[in-house]
Design an enzyme around this catalytic site. Structure first.
Site, short mmCIF file in Angstrom:
data_model
loop_
_atom_site.label_atom_id
_atom_site.label_comp_id
_atom_site.label_asym_id
_atom_site.label_seq_id
_atom_site.Cartn_x
_atom_site.Cartn_y
_atom_site.Cartn_z
N ARG A 43 23.75 21.50 23.76
CA ARG A 43 22.68 22.50 23.84
C ARG A 43 22.11 22.60 25.24
O ARG A 43 21.69 23.66 25.68
CB ARG A 43 21.56 22.11 22.86
CG ARG A 43 21.73 22.76 21.51
CD ARG A 43 20.59 22.39 20.61
NE ARG A 43 20.37 20.93 20.63
CZ ARG A 43 19.52 20.29 19.86
NH1 ARG A 43 18.76 20.95 19.03
NH2 ARG A 43 19.38 18.99 19.92
N ASP A 83 24.94 27.85 21.54
CA ASP A 83 24.17 27.73 20.30
C ASP A 83 25.17 27.88 19.14
O ASP A 83 25.80 28.92 18.97
CB ASP A 83 23.13 28.86 20.27
CG ASP A 83 22.37 28.88 18.96
OD1 ASP A 83 22.64 28.02 18.08
OD2 ASP A 83 21.49 29.77 18.80
N HIS A 166 32.78 5.43 10.48
CA HIS A 166 33.30 4.60 11.58
C HIS A 166 33.61 3.17 11.14
O HIS A 166 34.36 2.47 11.80
CB HIS A 166 32.39 4.64 12.82
CG HIS A 166 31.18 3.79 12.73
ND1 HIS A 166 30.04 4.15 12.06
CD2 HIS A 166 30.91 2.55 13.25
CE1 HIS A 166 29.14 3.20 12.17
NE2 HIS A 166 29.64 2.22 12.88
N LYS A 170 36.99 -0.05 12.06
CA LYS A 170 36.79 -1.43 12.54
C LYS A 170 37.95 -2.30 12.07
O LYS A 170 38.28 -2.31 10.88
CB LYS A 170 35.48 -2.00 11.98
CG LYS A 170 34.23 -1.30 12.55
CD LYS A 170 32.97 -1.88 11.90
CE LYS A 170 31.74 -1.07 12.26
NZ LYS A 170 31.01 -1.58 13.41
N GLU A 204 21.01 -5.57 10.11
CA GLU A 204 20.92 -5.18 11.52
C GLU A 204 19.60 -5.70 12.10
O GLU A 204 18.59 -5.70 11.39
CB GLU A 204 20.93 -3.67 11.66
CG GLU A 204 22.17 -3.00 11.14
CD GLU A 204 22.10 -1.50 11.34
OE1 GLU A 204 22.56 -1.03 12.38
OE2 GLU A 204 21.56 -0.81 10.46
N ASP A 223 21.74 6.58 4.56
CA ASP A 223 22.28 6.33 5.90
C ASP A 223 23.39 5.27 5.87
O ASP A 223 24.36 5.37 6.62
CB ASP A 223 21.14 5.85 6.83
CG ASP A 223 21.63 5.56 8.25
OD1 ASP A 223 22.36 6.42 8.80
OD2 ASP A 223 21.29 4.51 8.80
N HIS A 228 29.14 3.67 4.56
CA HIS A 228 29.76 2.41 5.00
C HIS A 228 29.90 1.39 3.86
O HIS A 228 30.95 0.79 3.66
CB HIS A 228 28.96 1.75 6.12
CG HIS A 228 28.64 2.69 7.26
ND1 HIS A 228 29.52 3.63 7.69
CD2 HIS A 228 27.54 2.83 8.04
CE1 HIS A 228 28.98 4.31 8.71
NE2 HIS A 228 27.78 3.84 8.92
N LYS A 322 17.26 -2.84 8.19
CA LYS A 322 17.03 -2.85 9.62
C LYS A 322 15.96 -3.90 9.92
O LYS A 322 15.18 -4.26 9.06
CB LYS A 322 16.58 -1.47 10.08
CG LYS A 322 17.63 -0.40 9.80
CD LYS A 322 17.70 0.62 10.92
CE LYS A 322 18.73 1.70 10.65
NZ LYS A 322 20.10 1.32 10.96
C1 BG6 Z 1 25.34 4.30 11.49
C2 BG6 Z 1 23.95 4.41 10.97
O1 BG6 Z 1 26.22 5.08 10.71
O2 BG6 Z 1 25.76 2.94 11.46
C3 BG6 Z 1 23.01 3.54 11.78
O3 BG6 Z 1 23.51 5.78 11.04
C4 BG6 Z 1 23.52 2.12 11.85
O4 BG6 Z 1 21.69 3.56 11.23
C5 BG6 Z 1 24.98 2.07 12.27
O5 BG6 Z 1 22.73 1.40 12.78
C6 BG6 Z 1 25.55 0.69 12.14
O6 BG6 Z 1 26.84 0.64 12.70
P1 BG6 Z 1 27.43 -0.68 13.34
O7 BG6 Z 1 28.80 -0.29 13.78
O8 BG6 Z 1 26.53 -1.06 14.47
O9 BG6 Z 1 27.42 -1.72 12.25
#
Ligand code: BG6
Length: 473
Positions: A43, A83, A166, A170, A204, A223, A228, A322
Protein backbone atom coordinates in the site's frame (compact mmCIF):
# COMPACT_ATOMS: atom_id res chain seq x y z
CA UNK A 1 9.83 -24.30 -11.48
CA UNK A 2 7.84 -21.03 -11.76
CA UNK A 3 10.09 -17.98 -11.67
CA UNK A 4 7.91 -14.93 -11.00
CA UNK A 5 6.63 -14.26 -7.50
CA UNK A 6 4.02 -11.54 -7.03
CA UNK A 7 4.13 -10.77 -3.35
CA UNK A 8 1.10 -8.89 -2.01
CA UNK A 9 1.55 -7.38 1.45
CA UNK A 10 5.24 -6.75 0.69
CA UNK A 11 5.56 -4.00 3.30
CA UNK A 12 3.86 -6.09 6.00
CA UNK A 13 5.39 -7.66 9.06
CA UNK A 14 5.38 -11.23 7.76
CA UNK A 15 7.12 -10.26 4.52
CA UNK A 16 9.85 -8.40 6.38
CA UNK A 17 10.40 -11.00 9.08
CA UNK A 18 10.10 -14.24 7.12
CA UNK A 19 9.29 -14.02 3.42
CA UNK A 20 12.12 -11.82 2.18
CA UNK A 21 14.71 -13.48 4.47
CA UNK A 22 13.55 -16.87 3.12
CA UNK A 23 14.01 -15.69 -0.46
CA UNK A 24 17.43 -14.37 0.42
CA UNK A 25 18.54 -17.73 1.82
CA UNK A 26 17.16 -19.61 -1.15
CA UNK A 27 18.96 -17.32 -3.59
CA UNK A 28 22.18 -17.57 -1.61
CA UNK A 29 21.95 -21.36 -1.72
CA UNK A 30 21.16 -21.27 -5.47
CA UNK A 31 17.83 -22.99 -5.04
CA UNK A 32 15.85 -20.55 -7.20
CA UNK A 33 15.89 -20.31 -11.00
CA UNK A 34 18.38 -17.88 -12.55
CA UNK A 35 15.47 -15.90 -14.00
CA UNK A 36 13.72 -15.59 -10.60
CA UNK A 37 12.19 -12.19 -9.85
CA UNK A 38 9.83 -10.65 -7.34
CA UNK A 39 7.02 -8.22 -8.05
CA UNK A 40 6.40 -6.65 -4.64
CA UNK A 41 3.00 -5.06 -4.06
CA UNK A 42 2.08 -2.94 -1.06
CA UNK A 43 0.00 0.00 0.00
CA UNK A 44 2.85 2.40 0.79
CA UNK A 45 4.11 4.69 -1.95
CA UNK A 46 7.61 3.76 -3.13
CA UNK A 47 9.39 3.61 -6.46
CA UNK A 48 11.57 0.53 -7.11
CA UNK A 49 14.69 2.04 -5.58
CA UNK A 50 12.77 3.50 -2.67
CA UNK A 51 11.36 0.06 -1.83
CA UNK A 52 14.78 -1.58 -2.15
CA UNK A 53 16.29 0.94 0.28
CA UNK A 54 13.36 0.51 2.66
CA UNK A 55 13.74 -3.28 2.58
CA UNK A 56 17.53 -3.21 2.96
CA UNK A 57 17.13 -1.19 6.16
CA UNK A 58 14.64 -3.68 7.55
CA UNK A 59 16.46 -6.92 6.98
CA UNK A 60 18.04 -8.40 10.10
CA UNK A 61 21.62 -7.46 10.85
CA UNK A 62 22.65 -11.01 10.01
CA UNK A 63 21.10 -10.73 6.57
CA UNK A 64 22.58 -7.32 5.91
CA UNK A 65 26.01 -8.78 6.57
CA UNK A 66 25.46 -11.01 3.54
CA UNK A 67 25.81 -8.13 1.11
CA UNK A 68 26.24 -9.97 -2.14
CA UNK A 69 23.13 -12.11 -1.61
CA UNK A 70 21.10 -9.13 -0.44
CA UNK A 71 22.14 -7.06 -3.48
CA UNK A 72 21.21 -9.98 -5.69
CA UNK A 73 17.76 -10.23 -4.10
CA UNK A 74 17.08 -6.48 -4.19
CA UNK A 75 17.96 -6.11 -7.84
CA UNK A 76 15.41 -8.82 -8.69
CA UNK A 77 12.59 -6.84 -7.04
CA UNK A 78 10.27 -4.30 -8.62
CA UNK A 79 7.61 -2.57 -6.58
CA UNK A 80 4.03 -1.44 -7.26
CA UNK A 81 1.77 0.45 -4.92
CA UNK A 82 -1.77 -0.80 -5.67
CA UNK A 83 -5.13 -0.74 -3.92
CA UNK A 84 -6.28 -4.36 -4.07
CA UNK A 85 -9.90 -3.28 -4.07
CA UNK A 86 -9.34 -1.61 -7.44
CA UNK A 87 -9.46 -4.38 -10.08
CA UNK A 88 -8.78 -1.91 -12.92
CA UNK A 89 -5.61 -0.65 -11.23
CA UNK A 90 -4.47 -4.23 -10.66
CA UNK A 91 -5.09 -5.06 -14.29
CA UNK A 92 -3.23 -1.98 -15.51
CA UNK A 93 -0.18 -2.60 -13.32
CA UNK A 94 0.05 -6.40 -13.34
CA UNK A 95 -1.20 -7.78 -16.66
CA UNK A 96 2.35 -7.43 -18.05
CA UNK A 97 3.37 -10.35 -15.80
CA UNK A 98 0.64 -12.65 -17.05
CA UNK A 99 2.68 -14.33 -19.75
CA UNK A 100 5.15 -15.76 -17.26
CA UNK A 101 4.88 -18.69 -14.92
CA UNK A 102 3.66 -16.61 -11.99
CA UNK A 103 2.86 -17.39 -8.37
CA UNK A 104 0.76 -14.73 -6.61
CA UNK A 105 1.23 -14.78 -2.84
CA UNK A 106 -1.44 -13.01 -0.78
CA UNK A 107 0.17 -12.09 2.53
CA UNK A 108 -2.81 -9.86 3.30
CA UNK A 109 -5.79 -9.85 5.67
CA UNK A 110 -8.47 -12.33 4.57
CA UNK A 111 -10.99 -9.61 3.65
CA UNK A 112 -8.70 -8.77 0.71
CA UNK A 113 -8.61 -12.32 -0.68
CA UNK A 114 -11.82 -12.00 -2.71
CA UNK A 115 -11.11 -8.54 -4.23
CA UNK A 116 -7.48 -9.48 -4.93
CA UNK A 117 -8.71 -12.60 -6.70
CA UNK A 118 -10.96 -10.52 -8.96
CA UNK A 119 -8.10 -8.16 -9.79
CA UNK A 120 -5.69 -11.03 -10.48
CA UNK A 121 -8.25 -12.67 -12.70
CA UNK A 122 -8.76 -9.43 -14.64
CA UNK A 123 -4.97 -9.16 -15.08
CA UNK A 124 -4.83 -12.73 -16.48
CA UNK A 125 -2.77 -13.93 -13.53
CA UNK A 126 -4.97 -16.84 -12.54
CA UNK A 127 -4.79 -18.64 -15.89
CA UNK A 128 -3.22 -22.08 -15.98
CA UNK A 129 -0.34 -22.69 -15.00
CA UNK A 130 -0.19 -19.72 -12.60
CA UNK A 131 -0.72 -20.40 -8.90
CA UNK A 132 -2.15 -18.63 -5.88
CA UNK A 133 -0.73 -18.80 -2.34
CA UNK A 134 -2.78 -17.58 0.64
CA UNK A 135 -1.66 -16.87 4.18
CA UNK A 136 -3.78 -17.89 7.12
CA UNK A 137 -6.32 -17.10 8.45
CA UNK A 138 -8.70 -18.38 5.77
CA UNK A 139 -11.73 -16.56 7.12
CA UNK A 140 -13.01 -16.05 10.61
CA UNK A 141 -15.46 -18.93 10.88
CA UNK A 142 -16.92 -21.67 8.72
CA UNK A 143 -19.24 -19.37 6.78
CA UNK A 144 -16.52 -16.86 5.85
CA UNK A 145 -14.04 -19.65 4.99
CA UNK A 146 -16.63 -21.22 2.70
CA UNK A 147 -17.22 -17.87 1.01
CA UNK A 148 -13.47 -17.41 0.41
CA UNK A 149 -13.09 -20.94 -0.91
CA UNK A 150 -16.05 -20.46 -3.25
CA UNK A 151 -14.50 -17.26 -4.65
CA UNK A 152 -11.19 -19.03 -5.17
CA UNK A 153 -12.83 -22.00 -6.84
CA UNK A 154 -14.63 -19.70 -9.27
CA UNK A 155 -11.25 -18.32 -10.38
CA UNK A 156 -8.89 -21.30 -10.44
CA UNK A 157 -8.66 -25.00 -9.81
CA UNK A 158 -7.91 -26.32 -6.30
CA UNK A 159 -4.76 -27.96 -7.71
CA UNK A 160 -3.29 -24.46 -8.18
CA UNK A 161 -4.32 -23.06 -4.76
CA UNK A 162 -1.76 -23.19 -1.93
CA UNK A 163 -3.08 -22.37 1.56
CA UNK A 164 -0.22 -21.84 3.96
CA UNK A 165 0.02 -23.17 7.47
CA UNK A 166 3.64 -22.42 8.21
CA UNK A 167 3.80 -25.18 10.86
CA UNK A 168 3.67 -27.71 8.03
CA UNK A 169 6.91 -26.23 6.66
CA UNK A 170 8.78 -26.91 9.91
CA UNK A 171 11.11 -29.88 9.65
CA UNK A 172 10.25 -31.25 13.13
CA UNK A 173 6.57 -31.28 12.15
CA UNK A 174 7.37 -33.30 9.04
CA UNK A 175 9.38 -35.58 11.30
CA UNK A 176 6.14 -36.55 13.08
CA UNK A 177 5.11 -38.37 9.91
CA UNK A 178 8.51 -39.99 9.54
CA UNK A 179 8.44 -41.21 13.15
CA UNK A 180 4.94 -42.58 12.93
CA UNK A 181 5.08 -44.29 9.60
CA UNK A 182 8.76 -45.23 9.49
CA UNK A 183 8.74 -47.28 12.70
CA UNK A 184 6.87 -50.52 13.36
CA UNK A 185 7.51 -50.00 17.06
CA UNK A 186 5.45 -46.84 17.14
CA UNK A 187 2.72 -47.51 14.62
CA UNK A 188 1.91 -50.82 16.32
CA UNK A 189 0.92 -49.09 19.55
CA UNK A 190 -0.50 -45.90 18.02
CA UNK A 191 -4.10 -46.35 19.13
CA UNK A 192 -6.56 -46.27 21.99
CA UNK A 193 -5.60 -49.69 23.39
CA UNK A 194 -2.09 -48.48 24.23
CA UNK A 195 -2.32 -44.70 24.34
CA UNK A 196 -4.02 -43.01 27.28
CA UNK A 197 -3.80 -39.37 26.23
CA UNK A 198 -2.08 -36.97 23.87
CA UNK A 199 -0.93 -33.46 24.79
CA UNK A 200 -0.17 -30.78 22.23
CA UNK A 201 1.19 -27.55 23.63
CA UNK A 202 2.31 -24.40 21.87
CA UNK A 203 3.57 -21.95 24.48
CA UNK A 204 5.00 -18.59 23.46
CA UNK A 205 6.81 -15.99 25.53
CA UNK A 206 5.85 -13.32 22.97
CA UNK A 207 2.73 -11.27 23.60
CA UNK A 208 0.19 -9.82 21.22
CA UNK A 209 2.75 -7.11 20.48
CA UNK A 210 1.41 -4.59 18.01
CA UNK A 211 -1.26 -6.94 16.64
CA UNK A 212 -3.99 -5.92 19.08
CA UNK A 213 -6.53 -5.15 16.35
CA UNK A 214 -6.14 -8.51 14.62
CA UNK A 215 -5.97 -10.41 17.88
CA UNK A 216 -9.12 -8.85 19.28
CA UNK A 217 -11.05 -10.35 16.37
CA UNK A 218 -9.40 -13.77 16.50
CA UNK A 219 -8.05 -14.68 19.93
CA UNK A 220 -5.93 -17.76 20.59
CA UNK A 221 -8.64 -20.18 19.45
CA UNK A 222 -8.82 -18.82 15.90
CA UNK A 223 -5.21 -17.63 15.66
CA UNK A 224 -3.47 -20.83 16.81
CA UNK A 225 -5.86 -23.76 17.33
CA UNK A 226 -7.87 -23.58 14.11
CA UNK A 227 -4.74 -24.00 12.02
CA UNK A 228 -1.39 -24.94 13.60
CA UNK A 229 -2.66 -27.05 16.49
CA UNK A 230 -5.34 -28.88 14.54
CA UNK A 231 -2.80 -29.62 11.82
CA UNK A 232 -0.50 -31.14 14.45
CA UNK A 233 -3.42 -33.12 15.85
CA UNK A 234 -4.37 -34.34 12.38
CA UNK A 235 -0.82 -35.52 11.60
CA UNK A 236 -0.62 -37.38 14.90
CA UNK A 237 -4.06 -38.95 14.68
CA UNK A 238 -4.58 -39.67 10.97
CA UNK A 239 -4.71 -43.14 9.45
CA UNK A 240 -1.72 -44.17 7.34
CA UNK A 241 -2.15 -42.64 3.87
CA UNK A 242 -1.92 -45.12 1.01
CA UNK A 243 0.78 -42.97 -0.58
CA UNK A 244 2.89 -40.07 0.60
CA UNK A 245 1.42 -37.61 -1.88
CA UNK A 246 -0.53 -34.41 -1.31
CA UNK A 247 -4.06 -35.71 -1.73
CA UNK A 248 -3.57 -39.02 0.07
CA UNK A 249 -2.25 -37.18 3.14
CA UNK A 250 -4.84 -34.44 2.98
CA UNK A 251 -7.66 -36.99 2.62
CA UNK A 252 -6.56 -38.62 5.88
CA UNK A 253 -6.12 -35.33 7.75
CA UNK A 254 -9.57 -34.24 6.67
CA UNK A 255 -11.12 -37.47 8.01
CA UNK A 256 -9.61 -36.84 11.45
CA UNK A 257 -10.80 -33.24 11.52
CA UNK A 258 -14.29 -34.36 10.54
CA UNK A 259 -14.22 -36.91 13.39
CA UNK A 260 -13.61 -34.24 16.07
CA UNK A 261 -16.60 -34.28 18.39
CA UNK A 262 -18.29 -30.86 18.30
CA UNK A 263 -18.14 -29.20 21.70
CA UNK A 264 -21.51 -28.62 23.35
CA UNK A 265 -22.41 -25.97 25.91
CA UNK A 266 -22.74 -28.79 28.47
CA UNK A 267 -19.12 -29.86 27.87
CA UNK A 268 -17.61 -26.40 27.60
CA UNK A 269 -16.89 -25.85 31.30
CA UNK A 270 -15.30 -29.30 31.70
CA UNK A 271 -13.35 -29.41 28.45
CA UNK A 272 -12.03 -25.86 28.10
CA UNK A 273 -10.37 -22.96 29.90
CA UNK A 274 -9.85 -19.52 28.45
CA UNK A 275 -7.35 -16.99 29.70
CA UNK A 276 -6.00 -13.54 29.11
CA UNK A 277 -2.62 -12.32 30.33
CA UNK A 278 -2.28 -9.41 32.69
CA UNK A 279 0.82 -7.52 33.79
CA UNK A 280 3.75 -9.71 34.71
CA UNK A 281 7.36 -10.63 34.11
CA UNK A 282 8.64 -12.70 31.20
CA UNK A 283 12.33 -13.54 30.79
CA UNK A 284 13.10 -11.09 33.58
CA UNK A 285 11.36 -8.21 31.81
CA UNK A 286 8.22 -6.52 33.16
CA UNK A 287 5.47 -6.55 30.53
CA UNK A 288 1.99 -5.04 30.34
CA UNK A 289 -1.19 -7.08 30.17
CA UNK A 290 -3.38 -7.37 27.08
CA UNK A 291 -6.18 -4.86 27.38
CA UNK A 292 -9.25 -4.94 25.20
CA UNK A 293 -12.91 -4.23 25.69
CA UNK A 294 -13.97 -7.52 24.06
CA UNK A 295 -13.53 -10.77 25.99
CA UNK A 296 -10.76 -12.11 23.76
CA UNK A 297 -8.41 -14.84 24.96
CA UNK A 298 -4.64 -15.05 24.68
CA UNK A 299 -4.69 -18.54 26.21
CA UNK A 300 -6.84 -21.56 25.60
CA UNK A 301 -6.83 -25.10 26.94
CA UNK A 302 -9.13 -27.66 25.33
CA UNK A 303 -9.89 -31.33 25.64
CA UNK A 304 -10.70 -32.65 22.17
CA UNK A 305 -12.22 -36.06 21.40
CA UNK A 306 -11.83 -37.87 18.12
CA UNK A 307 -14.83 -40.10 17.55
CA UNK A 308 -13.39 -42.92 15.47
CA UNK A 309 -12.18 -46.49 16.03
CA UNK A 310 -8.56 -45.60 16.63
CA UNK A 311 -9.05 -42.82 19.16
CA UNK A 312 -12.40 -43.36 20.84
CA UNK A 313 -12.13 -42.27 24.50
CA UNK A 314 -8.57 -40.85 24.24
CA UNK A 315 -8.38 -37.18 25.27
CA UNK A 316 -6.28 -34.85 23.12
CA UNK A 317 -5.37 -31.87 25.30
CA UNK A 318 -4.55 -28.75 23.32
CA UNK A 319 -2.97 -25.83 25.17
CA UNK A 320 -1.66 -22.62 23.69
CA UNK A 321 -0.88 -19.26 25.22
CA UNK A 322 1.02 -16.06 24.85
CA UNK A 323 3.32 -14.66 27.54
CA UNK A 324 4.06 -18.08 29.00
CA UNK A 325 7.24 -18.58 31.06
CA UNK A 326 9.00 -20.40 28.19
CA UNK A 327 8.70 -20.98 24.50
CA UNK A 328 7.87 -24.62 23.89
CA UNK A 329 6.02 -26.53 21.22
CA UNK A 330 5.60 -30.13 22.30
CA UNK A 331 3.65 -33.26 21.63
CA UNK A 332 3.50 -35.73 24.52
CA UNK A 333 2.01 -39.17 23.98
CA UNK A 334 1.27 -40.98 27.26
CA UNK A 335 0.83 -44.74 27.13
CA UNK A 336 -1.42 -46.82 29.33
CA UNK A 337 -0.02 -48.51 32.46
CA UNK A 338 1.17 -52.11 32.17
CA UNK A 339 -1.72 -54.48 32.69
CA UNK A 340 -0.37 -56.02 35.93
CA UNK A 341 2.23 -54.46 38.23
CA UNK A 342 4.82 -56.98 39.50
CA UNK A 343 7.15 -54.76 41.44
CA UNK A 344 7.13 -53.43 44.96
CA UNK A 345 8.06 -49.89 44.24
CA UNK A 346 6.98 -47.49 43.02
CA UNK A 347 3.42 -48.66 43.13
CA UNK A 348 1.48 -48.97 39.90
CA UNK A 349 -0.41 -45.82 40.82
CA UNK A 350 2.73 -43.77 41.26
CA UNK A 351 4.78 -45.14 38.36
CA UNK A 352 4.82 -42.57 35.60
CA UNK A 353 3.40 -43.90 32.36
CA UNK A 354 5.66 -44.58 29.40
CA UNK A 355 5.76 -41.34 27.52
CA UNK A 356 7.03 -40.16 24.21
CA UNK A 357 7.81 -36.50 24.29
CA UNK A 358 8.54 -34.75 21.04
CA UNK A 359 9.66 -31.18 21.44
CA UNK A 360 9.40 -29.35 18.16
CA UNK A 361 10.56 -25.90 19.26
CA UNK A 362 12.78 -24.13 20.15
CA UNK A 363 15.14 -27.14 19.89
CA UNK A 364 13.99 -30.42 18.44
CA UNK A 365 14.32 -33.20 20.99
CA UNK A 366 12.67 -36.58 21.31
CA UNK A 367 12.58 -38.50 24.57
CA UNK A 368 11.09 -41.80 25.49
CA UNK A 369 10.20 -42.25 29.16
CA UNK A 370 10.54 -45.88 30.29
CA UNK A 371 10.87 -47.68 33.61
CA UNK A 372 14.02 -49.54 34.57
CA UNK A 373 15.98 -50.78 37.52
CA UNK A 374 19.29 -49.02 37.33
CA UNK A 375 20.34 -48.63 40.94
CA UNK A 376 21.21 -51.66 43.05
CA UNK A 377 17.87 -52.80 44.42
CA UNK A 378 17.33 -53.17 48.13
CA UNK A 379 17.50 -56.72 49.33
CA UNK A 380 14.21 -58.46 48.53
CA UNK A 381 12.66 -55.60 46.62
CA UNK A 382 13.00 -54.53 43.02
CA UNK A 383 12.92 -50.81 42.88
CA UNK A 384 11.99 -49.33 39.55
CA UNK A 385 13.03 -45.91 38.42
CA UNK A 386 11.87 -43.76 35.58
CA UNK A 387 14.52 -43.31 32.93
CA UNK A 388 14.60 -41.29 29.83
CA UNK A 389 15.95 -42.38 26.47
CA UNK A 390 17.18 -39.48 24.42
CA UNK A 391 16.27 -40.10 20.78
CA UNK A 392 17.29 -36.66 19.59
CA UNK A 393 18.78 -36.77 16.13
CA UNK A 394 22.46 -36.11 16.22
CA UNK A 395 23.97 -34.06 14.79
CA UNK A 396 20.89 -31.87 14.53
CA UNK A 397 20.44 -31.05 10.86
CA UNK A 398 20.65 -27.44 9.73
CA UNK A 399 17.21 -25.92 10.12
CA UNK A 400 15.65 -23.70 7.52
CA UNK A 401 12.88 -21.16 8.07
CA UNK A 402 9.58 -22.95 7.44
CA UNK A 403 8.78 -20.46 4.70
CA UNK A 404 11.85 -21.45 2.69
CA UNK A 405 10.47 -24.93 2.20
CA UNK A 406 6.96 -23.65 1.51
CA UNK A 407 8.16 -21.07 -0.99
CA UNK A 408 10.11 -23.70 -2.96
CA UNK A 409 7.17 -26.10 -2.91
CA UNK A 410 4.76 -23.41 -4.16
CA UNK A 411 7.16 -22.47 -6.98
CA UNK A 412 7.51 -26.16 -7.87
CA UNK A 413 3.81 -26.91 -7.51
CA UNK A 414 3.95 -29.50 -4.71
CA UNK A 415 0.84 -29.18 -2.52
CA UNK A 416 1.74 -31.76 0.15
CA UNK A 417 2.52 -29.16 2.84
CA UNK A 418 -0.44 -26.91 2.02
CA UNK A 419 -3.96 -27.11 3.38
CA UNK A 420 -6.86 -28.11 1.15
CA UNK A 421 -10.25 -26.35 1.16
CA UNK A 422 -12.10 -29.23 2.85
CA UNK A 423 -9.52 -29.45 5.66
CA UNK A 424 -9.87 -25.74 6.40
CA UNK A 425 -13.64 -26.07 6.51
CA UNK A 426 -13.56 -29.19 8.71
CA UNK A 427 -11.28 -27.35 11.16
CA UNK A 428 -13.55 -24.30 11.25
CA UNK A 429 -16.59 -26.50 11.84
CA UNK A 430 -15.06 -27.72 15.09
CA UNK A 431 -13.76 -24.28 16.09
CA UNK A 432 -17.23 -22.82 15.55
CA UNK A 433 -18.66 -25.49 17.88
CA UNK A 434 -16.19 -24.36 20.56
CA UNK A 435 -16.93 -20.66 20.24
CA UNK A 436 -20.69 -21.35 20.13
CA UNK A 437 -20.37 -23.54 23.23
CA UNK A 438 -18.48 -20.76 25.05
CA UNK A 439 -21.14 -18.25 24.15
CA UNK A 440 -24.04 -20.47 25.20
CA UNK A 441 -22.40 -21.60 28.42
CA UNK A 442 -20.99 -18.15 29.23
CA UNK A 443 -17.36 -19.35 29.41
CA UNK A 444 -15.31 -16.17 29.74
CA UNK A 445 -11.58 -15.53 29.96
CA UNK A 446 -9.80 -15.81 33.29
CA UNK A 447 -6.81 -13.63 34.08
CA UNK A 448 -3.28 -14.98 34.39
CA UNK A 449 -0.12 -13.02 35.07
CA UNK A 450 2.26 -12.74 32.11
CA UNK A 451 5.06 -15.24 32.76
CA UNK A 452 2.80 -17.97 34.19
CA UNK A 453 1.34 -21.15 32.65
CA UNK A 454 -2.15 -19.70 32.29
CA UNK A 455 -5.07 -19.46 34.75
CA UNK A 456 -4.98 -21.90 37.71
CA UNK A 457 -8.04 -23.70 36.28
CA UNK A 458 -5.88 -24.80 33.33
CA UNK A 459 -3.45 -26.81 35.49
CA UNK A 460 -5.15 -30.20 34.74
CA UNK A 461 -4.65 -29.56 31.02
CA UNK A 462 -0.89 -29.08 31.22
CA UNK A 463 1.48 -32.01 30.71
CA UNK A 464 3.56 -32.76 33.80
CA UNK A 465 6.62 -32.95 31.54
CA UNK A 466 6.44 -29.29 30.72
CA UNK A 467 9.62 -27.65 31.89
CA UNK A 468 10.74 -24.11 31.69
CA UNK A 469 13.83 -24.55 29.59
CA UNK A 470 12.53 -23.11 26.34
CA UNK A 471 14.17 -19.96 25.08
CA UNK A 472 12.53 -17.02 23.47
CA UNK A 473 12.86 -17.19 19.68
C1 BG6 B 1 1.20 -17.29 13.80
C2 BG6 B 1 0.30 -16.62 14.77
O1 BG6 B 1 0.46 -17.98 12.83
O2 BG6 B 1 2.06 -18.20 14.48
C3 BG6 B 1 1.10 -15.91 15.84
O3 BG6 B 1 -0.53 -15.67 14.08
C4 BG6 B 1 2.09 -16.84 16.48
O4 BG6 B 1 0.25 -15.34 16.83
C5 BG6 B 1 2.90 -17.59 15.44
O5 BG6 B 1 2.95 -16.09 17.31
C6 BG6 B 1 3.75 -18.68 16.06
O6 BG6 B 1 4.62 -19.22 15.10
P1 BG6 B 1 6.02 -19.84 15.51
O7 BG6 B 1 6.58 -20.32 14.21
O8 BG6 B 1 6.82 -18.74 16.12
O9 BG6 B 1 5.74 -20.95 16.48
Amino acid sequence: MHDTLLLFGATGDLAQRYLFPSLLHLLRDRLLPASFRVVAIGRSEHDDDGFRTWLRERMDDGERGDNAALDDLLQRIVYHSIDLNDADAMKAALSRYADRAAVSYLSTPPDLFAPACLGLKAAGLLEDPSRLVLEKPIGHDLASARAINATLRASLDESRIFRIDHYLGKAPVQNLLALRFGNTLLEAVWERRWIESVDIIVAETAGVDGREGYYAGYGALRDMVQNHMLQLLALIAMEPPSEIDADSIRDEKRKVLRALRPMTAADAARDSVRGRYGDGVVDGVAVKGFQHESDVGTFVALRAWIDNWRWSGVPFRLVTGKRMPARATEVVVSFRPVSHWLFDRPSAERAPPNRMRMRLQPQETIELGLMGSLAAPEWGATELQPMSLDLTMSPTPKRRIAYERLMIDALKGDQTLFVRDDEVEAAWRWIDSVSDAWREAGVGTQPYPAGSWGPPAAAPFLPTTLSGNGKRK
